[in-house]
Structure formats: C-alpha cells, structure tokens
Write a protein that holds these residues in place. Structure first.
Motif, short mmCIF file in Angstrom:
data_model
loop_
_atom_site.label_atom_id
_atom_site.label_comp_id
_atom_site.label_asym_id
_atom_site.label_seq_id
_atom_site.Cartn_x
_atom_site.Cartn_y
_atom_site.Cartn_z
N ASP A 47 37.04 34.65 45.20
CA ASP A 47 36.93 35.87 44.39
C ASP A 47 38.25 36.61 44.48
O ASP A 47 38.80 36.79 45.57
CB ASP A 47 35.79 36.75 44.93
N LEU A 95 37.57 32.73 40.67
CA LEU A 95 37.03 33.66 39.69
C LEU A 95 38.13 34.60 39.23
O LEU A 95 38.83 35.20 40.05
CB LEU A 95 35.90 34.49 40.32
N THR A 99 36.45 45.47 44.42
CA THR A 99 36.94 44.44 45.33
C THR A 99 38.42 44.21 45.07
O THR A 99 38.83 43.96 43.95
CB THR A 99 36.20 43.11 45.07
N PHE A 154 29.94 35.92 42.50
CA PHE A 154 30.37 35.30 43.76
C PHE A 154 29.24 35.37 44.79
O PHE A 154 28.91 34.38 45.44
CB PHE A 154 31.61 36.03 44.28
N LYS A 173 32.44 39.76 38.60
CA LYS A 173 32.90 38.61 39.39
C LYS A 173 32.29 38.60 40.78
O LYS A 173 31.83 37.56 41.25
CB LYS A 173 34.43 38.62 39.51
N SER A 174 32.29 39.75 41.46
CA SER A 174 31.79 39.79 42.84
C SER A 174 30.29 39.57 42.89
O SER A 174 29.78 38.95 43.82
CB SER A 174 32.17 41.11 43.50
#
Length: 440
Positions: free
Chosen positions: A259, A210, A239, A222, A218-219
């Motif tokens: 990630d 990602l 993150t 994920f 993104k997280s």
C-alpha cells in the motif's frame, strides 16, 4: 497549527485556457476542486467556517486576487473571526505576505497545507525525514527580501570584522546544512530499504502495488485483501507510510501486496521528489492496481492525475499486462450507474478491462484476485505431474511451492496434477518429480 483553528478556504481558479488542470489535459470541476481543498483542511482538524469559490480572469502579482476582492474578503475574515486562510493555489512569498497584512490572519497555500498534512501523518523514520526535507525546501524558497527582519546583518568573523552575513543568508545556510544532513540520513534509509527488497526478490514473491488518488479506498482494499489493520478512513492522506503484507492468490501462490501514499493533483514538486523513494515499490512492482473511486464526480480527472504521475515514474498506464484498473466503491453507485459502468468495462479489450469492486462489502474481490493471478502467471510454466499414492511428501511440497491448477485420480489410483510455477523453481520440481512434463 493549532487544532480547532477557525479557517476560511478559498478556491481562486483561473478560467483562461491552458491554465491549471487544463494544461495537464484533465478538466476538473471547480466545485470538486474546492471540496477537495476543504477535505485537505479538515485532515488537519481545522474548523472550516466557510469555503468560497472564486473565478479569476487573471492572477495579480502582488496579491493573487484583485484589490476589490481582497478588501471584500477582509470584511468576511474579520466578521467571522478567521485565524487562518487556506488558498487552494500556489502563492509566491510576496503574495502570501501581502495577503496576511491585508487580512490580519495567517495565510497558507496548497503546498503549505499538504506539507502540514504530511508532517502529521508520517510515522516511519523515512517518512519523517522525507517530510522534513520537503518542509525545508519549501521554507528555503520563502526566504526572500520581502521579509524585512531577515535583512539585518550580523557581525563578521576575525579581527577586521566587516559587514558579515545578513540574517537571510544565515537562515539559508542553516537550512541547507540541515537538508544536507537529512539527505545523508535518507541515503542510509534507502540502502536499508534496498536490502529489504533484495531479500524479497530472493523469496521470490511477486510484488503487487496499490496506487491511486488519495481517498480512493486503497487502504480499505489493502485491509480486506490482507486482513491487516492499516489506518483506513474517509480522510485525505490517511495513510502515508508504505506497508507490505503477504496475500494468497486463488491457486495457492503467494504475493506481496504493498500500500502506497495516495496521489493528488498539483502535488508540490518538492514532495514528488522527496517521496520518490517511498514509491520505489511502485516502480519495481510486477503488477500495479490503479484503484479509482468511481462514485466520485471527478473520477476521470483524478485518474488522469494518477496516470500523469505514473508516467513521471517511467510506468506506462496503458500497459494492460502490468496494470489493472480497480473501479472501487461500487456499493455507492445507483443501479443505473452500475449497469453503465459494467457495460463500459465490458467494451474494453480483455487485457485492459477494469475490475469493479467494493472494498467495503467485498464485492468483486474474487474477480480481482483472479485478474492479479493472471498477470502474475503470464511468465510462469505449467507442468503435468503424476504421483503414486505413497508420495504424500511430494504432494505436500507441490501445494506449498507451486500453484495447483487441477487434481484428479487416474484409473490406477495415481494422482494427476496440473501445477504452475515460476521458471526458477522448475529444476527443483524436476528433481522431485523426474516424470513431470511441461504442457505450456
């Protein structure tokens, strides 16, 4: 930096052609840039008293801003009891020092702010080492003659003494020694990561990475795809440390989803270099998911920033066989905007067509997984397998080691399957099923 510090955020953006983002080919809205700077400041728990957008015709060598504006802001800083001023630009050491003197408050630039965030967020040993290395690189660049206390000399060594080295030279030497030790430690960490990647290659599962602008979701995506609990919240750089988990694709194949740290415009050069190791999964990934927040007003400029970093890593952002654009946060769009984006996506060639999703609601994730599987399977072979009813152990092996695309019974009660698998697994398939026939 103390939690709860009263802060003023200033966005001093130059209007002349060829400066800043215009030079990179992505025109960004000044208010969106200022809003991003405020988000960065809030990420380290600063109390944002005020945010000011300034349009500059030129940069002043001594203070970045004009003298009149410096004096005007001094009044605001004093009246509002501001302890910290965040300048959303790159300040020279001299400019930083002069502004601190004029305003009677601590001043940091965009680089210093991002380094502060990274210092708080990094959790793994590699992340902490990378951040410290970037901090030291930044500090070393700040050791200039404008800092008068650094000009004091220390006595020399040996019987004759002599002028010795100045404090600035001592500090620079100590910083360089620490940087050398960190680089040595990082070498060991990188070797360990390399061994981990080698073990993953032997599995071998495809790597899905990602990438995207910070806070693009993104997280959250994920976590939705892997049922993991990676920190995901409405916070820039929530993150930092890379995380990898296994996922299952629609026809049973497994893949590793990774990630990575979010990208951002004007990322300090020392951080690009320092965090390159954490982006090795991106460089080596079989498939890249470029996650975009399409509800953000600056989404095109953000995408341009990410594409620029991908090019720096040697990745072609227009490679539709490897990269999938994921248009995230569809749940925040109005019906008209959703329709417009859907039409825009449909007009692109199939290999470059983005997938519209909402990581929060789960909308579109089935289409995303199908698109990932299509990219992963492009180098895989499909076989037709015929099994007797007694071959349950072989059937079980096929479900565990291959992608079962189709299954039916023929007139004689035998099981007919279409399976897809990586080329290196084909000899094992043919040993277990000598009659298997390749169909494509």
């Amino acid at each position: 930096m103390r939690t709860g510090t009263r802060a003023l955020v200033i966005g001093p953006y130059v209007t002349r052609a060829g400066s800043g983002h215009e030079a990179a080919g992505a025109v960004r809205d000044p208010l969106a840039r200022l809003d991003e700077a405020v988000g960065l400041a809030r990420a380290i728990d600063l109390i944002i008293v005020q945010a000011i957008n300034l349009t500059l015709a030129a940069i002043r060598p001594a203070t970045y801003l004009g003298s009149g504006k410096v004096e005007e802001l001094a009044g605001v800083i004093k009246a509002e009891e501001i302890a910290l001023v965040v300048m959303d630009c790159a300040l020279s050491p001299v400019q930083q020092r002069n502004l601190e003197r004029a305003w009677g408050a601590k001043v940091i630039d965009r680089t210093g702010l991002i380094l502060e965030i990274f210092g708080r967020r990094a959790r793994t040993r590699e992340g902490a080492l990378q951040v410290e290395l970037a901090h030291l690189t930044y500090q070393k660049s700040r050791l200039v003659r404008s800092w008068t206390h650094l000009e004091r000399q220390r006595g020399g060594f040996g019987f004759l003494g002599g002028p010795g080295e100045t404090q600035i030279e001592t500090d620079r030497r100590l910083i360089q020694e620490r940087m050398t030790r960190i680089e040595r430690d990082l070498g060991q960490v990188k070797r360990t990561r390399s061994l981990h990647r080698e073990s993953r290659r032997r599995v071998p599962y495809p790597i899905i990475a990602l990438v995207g602008y910070t806070n693009a979701g993104k997280s959250t995506l994920f976590n939705r795809l892997t049922a993991a609990e990676v920190r995901a919240e409405d916070l820039l750089f929530a993150t930092l440390d890379p995380t990898a988990r296994a996922i299952a694709l629609p026809h049973g194949a497994k893949a590793i989803l990774s990630d990575t740290v979010g990208f951002i415009s004007d990322l300090p050069t020392m951080l690009v270099a320092a965090f390159r190791a954490t982006l090795e999964d991106v460089i080596e990934a079989d498939v890249l998911l470029h996650v975009r927040d399409v509800s953000h007003g600056d989404t095109e400029a953000q995408a341009s920033d990410v594409q620029g970093i991908l090019r720096d890593l040697g990745i072609d952002p227009a490679d539709g066989h490897r990269l999938i654009e994921v248009w995230n946060k569809a749940d925040l769009l109005s019906p008209d905007e959703r329709t417009r984006l859907a039409n825009l996506a449909d007009r692109r060639p199939p290999e470059l067509r983005p997938v519209i999703v909402s990581a929060t609601s789960g909308e579109g994730l089935d289409r995303l997984l199908a698109a990932i599987e299509l990219r992963v399977a492009k180098d895989r072979k499909t076989y037709r397998v015929l099994l007797d009813p007694t071959a349950g152990d072989v059937l079980n092996w096929l479900y565990e080691e291959t992608e079962v695309l189709d299954r039916r019974l023929d007139e004689e009660g035998r099981t007919v399957l279409a399976v897809r698998l990586a080329e290196e697994k084909a000899p094992r398939l043919l040993r277990r099923c000598p009659g298997a026939r390749r169909v494509r």
